[in-house]
Design an enzyme around this catalytic site. Sequence first.
Site, PDB file in Angstrom:
ATOM      1  N   ASP A 107      14.216   2.597  13.377  1.00 51.87           N
ATOM      2  CA  ASP A 107      13.234   1.511  13.359  1.00 51.87           C
ATOM      3  C   ASP A 107      11.954   1.807  12.580  1.00 51.87           C
ATOM      4  OD1 ASP A 107      12.346   3.385  15.154  1.00 51.87           O
ATOM      5  OD2 ASP A 107      11.681   1.954  16.656  1.00 51.87           O
ATOM      6  N   GLU A 108      11.903   2.898  11.825  1.00 49.21           N
ATOM      7  CA  GLU A 108      10.710   3.140  11.027  1.00 49.21           C
ATOM      8  C   GLU A 108      11.045   3.973   9.799  1.00 49.21           C
ATOM      9  OE1 GLU A 108       7.593   5.720  12.530  1.00 49.21           O
ATOM     10  OE2 GLU A 108       8.943   6.483  14.084  1.00 49.21           O
TER      11      GLU A 108
END
Length: 357
Positions: A107-108
């Site tokens: 997610d990043e």
Amino acid sequence: MAEERPRKIIHVDMDAFYASVEQRDDPALRGRPVAVGGSRARGVVAAASYEARVFGVRSAMPSSTAVRRCPDLVFVRPRFDVYHAISQQIRAIFAHYTDQIEPLSLDEAYLDVSEDRHGLGSARAIAEAIRARIRADTGLTASAGVSYNKFVAKLASDQNKPDGLCVIPPHKGAAFVQGLAVKRFHGVGPVTARRMEALGILTGADLAERSLAFLQAHFGSYAAYLHGAARGIDHRPVRAHRVAKSIGAERTFEHDLSDPAELRDRLAVVADAAWARVERHGARGRTVTLKLRHADFRTITRARSLTAPVATRDAFLGIGTDLLHQQLPVAGGIRLLGLTLSAFGGEPAEEQPSLPL
């Protein structure tokens, strides 16, 4: 000689990714405090919705603690195959704007957009385009930090969450960093933050006032990083093929533990936290390493390598538990337990002996 132009770095961080996916796919969960992972009785929280965070629920928190803080918390089993598929969808959006992508987890990621591939005019415009594409294609929101290096960009991405954008140009970097609490700095965990507080270092400005020699005396090899960070300096490039060497978790206990049953229970909590990170990275490894720190601070590690990757949380915990049993009984108690997975995609490591640190 011309001065090197500053890089243009974007740090993109999905907002409460796992929980947001669950709320997107199940309308009954929208607006409710949601925890992904574990159960109400045991385990750890892998992710918490913003509604749950209002009550102080955080990732890596024991489920029992989360329920005490938020009695109405709804637990949802993780669907890592879904999260991974969405992550690949988001990665494809990044790749439209740059080849320089350094994923940190599902997610990043860091993006180096120093080359304006589509002539959008600025890193801010590229970040806005990426966030708009993510919302349109996935129905999810992302926050982004835009700056001249990775350290400041990551801090900036957290500044206006959720669904926010923060741009820190080079001439504002040092002032931005020095206005923040040091506990927000990437790499400054709770233990280091407490050590800094004892030295009167609460903010980036406090840290910037300390000399490199002072920091070396108290933080050793970590001092150079801290000295630069306090001034908004970070020369690390975006590494497009970054590979984690190991993924795990550890916990320091308030009281030294010696009861075998209690140690096994605590190891299960550590394994849950570690496995959530393993799944978050989409990683599979062959070597499981147990870390034990005794009451006298003597630290040992024990590892076991397999011929095939460890496929499940239960298998991961099972190996860790067996390694723990080989160290029992313990004299004087245990103050820290850790469990990690390594040897990703390569040959399994050799069986590790006890390593005093």
